[in-house]
Design a protein around this motif. Structure first.
Motif, PDB file in Angstrom:
ATOM      1  N   ARG A   1       0.832  -1.209   0.000  1.00  0.00           N
ATOM      2  CA  ARG A   1       0.000   0.000   0.000  1.00  0.00           C
ATOM      3  C   ARG A   1       0.868   1.262   0.000  1.00  0.00           C
ATOM      4  O   ARG A   1       0.570   2.232  -0.689  1.00  0.00           O
TER       5      ARG A   1
ATOM      6  N   LEU B   1       2.472   1.660  -3.483  1.00  0.00           N
ATOM      7  CA  LEU B   1       1.472   2.069  -4.477  1.00  0.00           C
ATOM      8  C   LEU B   1       1.028   3.514  -4.270  1.00  0.00           C
ATOM      9  O   LEU B   1       0.787   4.237  -5.236  1.00  0.00           O
ATOM     10  N   ALA B   2       0.938   3.952  -3.021  1.00  0.00           N
ATOM     11  CA  ALA B   2       0.599   5.354  -2.751  1.00  0.00           C
ATOM     12  C   ALA B   2       1.726   6.260  -3.241  1.00  0.00           C
ATOM     13  O   ALA B   2       1.474   7.321  -3.823  1.00  0.00           O
TER      14      ALA B   2
ATOM     15  N   GLY C   1       3.857   5.537  -5.672  1.00  0.00           N
ATOM     16  CA  GLY C   1       3.804   5.489  -7.134  1.00  0.00           C
ATOM     17  C   GLY C   1       2.673   6.316  -7.702  1.00  0.00           C
ATOM     18  O   GLY C   1       2.829   6.994  -8.720  1.00  0.00           O
ATOM     19  N   ALA C   2       1.523   6.289  -7.043  1.00  0.00           N
ATOM     20  CA  ALA C   2       0.381   7.079  -7.511  1.00  0.00           C
ATOM     21  C   ALA C   2       0.649   8.569  -7.330  1.00  0.00           C
ATOM     22  O   ALA C   2       0.233   9.386  -8.150  1.00  0.00           O
ATOM     23  N   GLY C   3       1.361   8.909  -6.255  1.00  0.00           N
ATOM     24  CA  GLY C   3       1.691  10.314  -6.020  1.00  0.00           C
ATOM     25  C   GLY C   3       2.638  10.862  -7.078  1.00  0.00           C
ATOM     26  O   GLY C   3       2.534  12.018  -7.475  1.00  0.00           O
TER      27      GLY C   3
ATOM     28  N   GLY D   1       3.109   9.437 -10.251  1.00  0.00           N
ATOM     29  CA  GLY D   1       2.328   9.345 -11.472  1.00  0.00           C
ATOM     30  C   GLY D   1       3.112   9.632 -12.736  1.00  0.00           C
ATOM     31  O   GLY D   1       4.301   9.322 -12.854  1.00  0.00           O
TER      32      GLY D   1
ATOM     33  N   ARG E   1       1.812  -3.986  -7.124  1.00  0.00           N
ATOM     34  CA  ARG E   1       0.498  -3.924  -7.777  1.00  0.00           C
ATOM     35  C   ARG E   1      -0.112  -5.311  -7.888  1.00  0.00           C
ATOM     36  O   ARG E   1      -1.308  -5.509  -7.647  1.00  0.00           O
TER      37      ARG E   1
END
Length: 175
Positions: free
Chosen positions: A67, A70-71, A73-75, A77, A125
């Motif tokens: 988690r 992934l957070a 990585g999403a940040g 982007g 992921r």
């Protein structure tokens, strides 16, 4: 003597003859392969016992770290990917087309580590979409560690070969 001359004298801009570069290269890969998704290798080995407390701790820690990754990585982007692509392209061009040794060293150090990070993000992921537990999770993490070690070995060999070539060719020019 000006401050920038003192700094450049203290930090040799020729990376490959520097012992500090090689220590940093080895320690970077040691750290990168010791922890798989933020989980220490010894914890993975202890968790291979089915039904043990170590197995439950491993599953919980993997989920927490997945988690977290992934957070992160999403940040980052698309902007993070674009920035990394720009950085590595710039280092590659400066290093190998304009023959700036520190850019070569930074590229040879950073690019394989970025590949390893990308592989870890992909595994995070996959584990988030389809969680594994028990021996399957241990096997998956150990296989991923082997992948990271393989990337590291290839990166170190390429860096050693290139660094040796640079050192020999700079010595030949001087002598």
């Amino acid at each position: 003597m000006s401050w920038h001359q003192t700094v450049f004298e203290l930090i040799d801009m020729r990376s490959f003859p520097s012992l500090w570069f090689w220590i940093f290269l080895a320690s970077s890969w040691s750290v990168a392969t010791w922890r798989v998704l933020g989980v220490p290798h010894d914890m993975i080995l202890r968790a291979r016992d089915p039904g043990s407390e170590a197995e439950r701790d491993l599953a919980a820690l993997v989920q927490i770290n997945c988690r977290r990754l992934l957070a992160l990585g999403a940040g980052l982007g698309a902007w993070g990917l674009g920035g990394a692509a720009f950085l590595f392209t710039t280092l590659f061009l400066l290093g190998f087309f304009y023959d700036i040794e520190i850019a070569q060293a930074l590229f040879l150090l950073g690019f394989p580590l970025a590949l390893a990070g990308s592989a870890s993000l992909t595994l995070a992921r996959r584990l988030q979409a389809r969680p594994l537990a028990g021996p399957l999770l241990c096997r998956c993490l150990l296989r991923h560690r082997l992948l990271l070690q393989s990337i590291g070995v290839v990166a170190i060999i390429v860096t050693v070969l290139w660094g040796t070539y640079q050192n020999i060719s700079s010595t030949a020019l001087i002598g």
